[in-house]
Enzyme design. Structure first.
Site, PDB file in Angstrom:
ATOM      1  N   TYR A   1       0.840  -1.207   0.000  1.00 53.78           N
ATOM      2  CA  TYR A   1       0.000   0.000   0.000  1.00 53.78           C
ATOM      3  C   TYR A   1       0.874   1.255   0.000  1.00 53.78           C
ATOM      4  O   TYR A   1       0.634   2.202  -0.768  1.00 53.78           O
ATOM      5  CB  TYR A   1      -0.900  -0.049   1.232  1.00 53.78           C
ATOM      6  CG  TYR A   1      -1.884   1.088   1.381  1.00 53.78           C
ATOM      7  CD1 TYR A   1      -3.104   1.086   0.704  1.00 53.78           C
ATOM      8  CD2 TYR A   1      -1.604   2.169   2.226  1.00 53.78           C
ATOM      9  CE1 TYR A   1      -4.020   2.122   0.860  1.00 53.78           C
ATOM     10  CE2 TYR A   1      -2.509   3.204   2.390  1.00 53.78           C
ATOM     11  CZ  TYR A   1      -3.718   3.171   1.711  1.00 53.78           C
ATOM     12  OH  TYR A   1      -4.621   4.203   1.879  1.00 53.78           O
TER      13      TYR A   1
ATOM     14  N   LYS B   1       1.084   4.160  -2.857  1.00 59.72           N
ATOM     15  CA  LYS B   1       0.749   5.556  -2.551  1.00 59.72           C
ATOM     16  C   LYS B   1       1.948   6.479  -2.797  1.00 59.72           C
ATOM     17  O   LYS B   1       1.767   7.621  -3.235  1.00 59.72           O
ATOM     18  CB  LYS B   1       0.242   5.672  -1.110  1.00 59.72           C
ATOM     19  CG  LYS B   1      -1.094   4.948  -0.871  1.00 59.72           C
ATOM     20  CD  LYS B   1      -2.200   5.509  -1.747  1.00 59.72           C
ATOM     21  CE  LYS B   1      -3.572   4.960  -1.389  1.00 59.72           C
ATOM     22  NZ  LYS B   1      -4.634   5.525  -2.238  1.00 59.72           N
TER      23      LYS B   1
HETATM   24  N1  LIG Z   1      -9.528   5.816   5.331  1.00 63.35           N
HETATM   25  C1  LIG Z   1      -8.265   6.164   5.549  1.00 63.35           C
HETATM   26  O1  LIG Z   1      -7.775   6.116   6.676  1.00 63.35           O
HETATM   27  C2  LIG Z   1      -7.407   6.622   4.395  1.00 63.35           C
HETATM   28  C3  LIG Z   1      -6.206   7.282   4.712  1.00 63.35           C
HETATM   29  C4  LIG Z   1      -5.390   7.722   3.676  1.00 63.35           C
HETATM   30  C5  LIG Z   1      -5.765   7.501   2.371  1.00 63.35           C
HETATM   31  N2  LIG Z   1      -6.924   6.846   2.087  1.00 63.35           N
HETATM   32  C6  LIG Z   1      -7.246   6.667   0.682  1.00 63.35           C
HETATM   33  O2  LIG Z   1      -8.439   7.351   0.401  1.00 63.35           O
HETATM   34  C7  LIG Z   1      -9.114   6.743  -0.701  1.00 63.35           C
HETATM   35  C8  LIG Z   1     -10.550   6.478  -0.286  1.00 63.35           C
HETATM   36  O3  LIG Z   1     -10.538   5.554   0.793  1.00 63.35           O
HETATM   37  P1  LIG Z   1     -11.764   5.396   1.808  1.00 63.35           P
HETATM   38  O4  LIG Z   1     -11.203   5.498   3.159  1.00 63.35           O
HETATM   39  O5  LIG Z   1     -12.878   6.260   1.388  1.00 63.35           O
HETATM   40  O6  LIG Z   1     -12.063   3.852   1.574  1.00 63.35           O
HETATM   41  P2  LIG Z   1     -13.415   3.101   1.183  1.00 63.35           P
HETATM   42  O7  LIG Z   1     -13.070   1.655   1.280  1.00 63.35           O
HETATM   43  O8  LIG Z   1     -14.558   3.643   1.960  1.00 63.35           O
HETATM   44  O9  LIG Z   1     -13.599   3.525  -0.361  1.00 63.35           O
HETATM   45  C9  LIG Z   1     -12.821   2.982  -1.399  1.00 63.35           C
HETATM   46  C10 LIG Z   1     -13.743   2.793  -2.597  1.00 63.35           C
HETATM   47  O10 LIG Z   1     -12.940   2.301  -3.690  1.00 63.35           O
HETATM   48  C11 LIG Z   1     -13.743   1.395  -4.418  1.00 63.35           C
HETATM   49  N3  LIG Z   1     -12.903   0.489  -5.204  1.00 63.35           N
HETATM   50  C12 LIG Z   1     -12.064  -0.466  -4.749  1.00 63.35           C
HETATM   51  N4  LIG Z   1     -11.517  -1.121  -5.781  1.00 63.35           N
HETATM   52  C13 LIG Z   1     -12.007  -0.559  -6.919  1.00 63.35           C
HETATM   53  C14 LIG Z   1     -11.823  -0.813  -8.304  1.00 63.35           C
HETATM   54  N5  LIG Z   1     -11.014  -1.794  -8.760  1.00 63.35           N
HETATM   55  N6  LIG Z   1     -12.494  -0.051  -9.201  1.00 63.35           N
HETATM   56  C15 LIG Z   1     -13.332   0.945  -8.772  1.00 63.35           C
HETATM   57  N7  LIG Z   1     -13.556   1.220  -7.466  1.00 63.35           N
HETATM   58  C16 LIG Z   1     -12.907   0.477  -6.553  1.00 63.35           C
HETATM   59  C17 LIG Z   1     -14.534   0.644  -3.354  1.00 63.35           C
HETATM   60  O11 LIG Z   1     -15.683   0.016  -3.911  1.00 63.35           O
HETATM   61  C18 LIG Z   1     -14.852   1.756  -2.363  1.00 63.35           C
HETATM   62  O12 LIG Z   1     -16.124   2.330  -2.602  1.00 63.35           O
HETATM   63  C19 LIG Z   1      -8.316   5.474  -1.010  1.00 63.35           C
HETATM   64  O13 LIG Z   1      -7.455   5.722  -2.100  1.00 63.35           O
HETATM   65  C20 LIG Z   1      -7.519   5.247   0.256  1.00 63.35           C
HETATM   66  O14 LIG Z   1      -6.348   4.515   0.002  1.00 63.35           O
HETATM   67  C21 LIG Z   1      -7.761   6.421   3.070  1.00 63.35           C
END
Ligand SMILES: NC(=O)c1ccc[n+]([C@@H]2O[C@H](COP(=O)([O-])OP(=O)(O)OC[C@H]3O[C@@H](n4cnc5c(N)ncnc54)[C@H](O)[C@@H]3O)[C@@H](O)[C@H]2O)c1
Length: 246
Positions: free
Chosen positions: A152, A156
């Site tokens: 991951y 990133k």
């Molecule tokens: N939640 C955290 O703590 C956090 C921290 C830093 C970064 N992020 C990043 O933020 C972004 C959003 O994460 P989140 O926390 O909202 O997670 P989440 O799991 O709620 O949302 C991720 C979404 O991506 C979709 N997804 C996954 N694989 C896919 C694919 N192959 N094609 C299309 N859609 C796909 C899922 O269906 C889901 O709706 C991500 O890139 C994550 O890595 C999250």
């Protein structure tokens, strides 16, 4: 005043916590938004509840699926996409010594290659119009790394490097490309993590708590807005509770 009045946006990963919050904020700021996600039903339900233009199903690891979703979004928006947000992502945990090649490859496919495919698909339209905003959701783990999270973190970090390179290529065409690297945020992505781990992580954070998705969305609004976002390109903004101070 609505800062995104009549702008068009495609938010990818918009069924998820951060993507849905960004789509909601964009609609509130007057943008016409299409939501895209692997979970098409949840994206459609979110689109209805926030008053977006619509939703499309996409698998961002598939070139043809991305091309079809972008074409579908452009048709629903009745023209070009002014703003692309890449918020789809997956997170699993495994130490490098025990990580399968399949786990590594799937994480890179969604979290890095998917961002490349979505950006590439909107570039011809943005280039033809001489303007555009691209916002890639990275993570503070791409800067600091994390135990059990090498795949991951590598993806990133790749998003941050990709964002800088695309920013250089796209600037002459009036397209601004930036990343947001959130710290821990309360979304379904972190639901599976134990409360014990979360308590230890909260104790490490200068602000002492995880973020909420609606606390990330305003950074995306800023980057998409005119004049607020006009001088940002190739940058990585960090709404991260103080976890990383670059
Ligand atoms: N939640 C955290 O703590 C956090 C921290 C830093 C970064 N992020 C990043 O933020 C972004 C959003 O994460 P989140 O926390 O909202 O997670 P989440 O799991 O709620 O949302 C991720 C979404 O991506 C979709 N997804 C996954 N694989 C896919 C694919 N192959 N094609 C299309 N859609 C796909 C899922 O269906 C889901 O709706 C991500 O890139 C994550 O890595 C999250």
């Amino acid at each position: 005043m609505q800062v995104l009045k009549d702008r068009t946006a495609l938010v990818v990963g918009a069924a998820g916590g951060i993507g849905a919050a960004i789509a909601t904020a964009f609609v509130a700021e007057g943008a016409r938004v299409v939501l895209a996600d692997h979970d098409g039903d949840r994206a459609a339900a979110t689109a209805r509840s926030v008053g977006a233009v619509g939703a499309v199903r996409v698998d961002i690891t598939e070139e043809a699926s991305v091309a079809a979703a972008v074409a579908d979004a452009e048709a629903r928006l009745g023209g070009g996409i002014d703003i692309l947000v890449n918020s789809a992502g997956i997170l699993t945990e495994a130490p490098v010594a025990e990580m399968s090649l399949a786990t590594w490859a799937q994480t890179l496919a969604v979290d890095l290659t998917g961002v490349f495919l979505c950006c590439r698909a909107v570039l011809p339209g943005m280039t033809a119009r001489g303007s555009g905003r691209i916002i890639n959701i990275a993570s503070q783990l791409g800067i600091k790394g994390g135990t059990g999270l090498a795949h991951y973190s590598a993806a990133k970090a790749g998003v941050i490097g990709f964002t800088k390179s695309l920013a250089l290529e796209a600037a002459p065409h009036g397209i601004l490309v930036n990343a947001i690297a959130p710290g821990p945020v309360e979304t379904p992505m972190v639901d599976g993590i134990t409360e014990e781990w979360k308590d230890a992580k909260r104790a490490e954070l200068p602000l002492g708590r995880f973020g909420r998705p609606e606390e990330i969305a305003p950074t995306a609004v800023l980057l998409a807005s005119d004049p607020g976002g006009n001088l940002y390109t190739g940058q990585t903004l960090g709404p991260n509770s103080g976890d990383v101070m670059p």
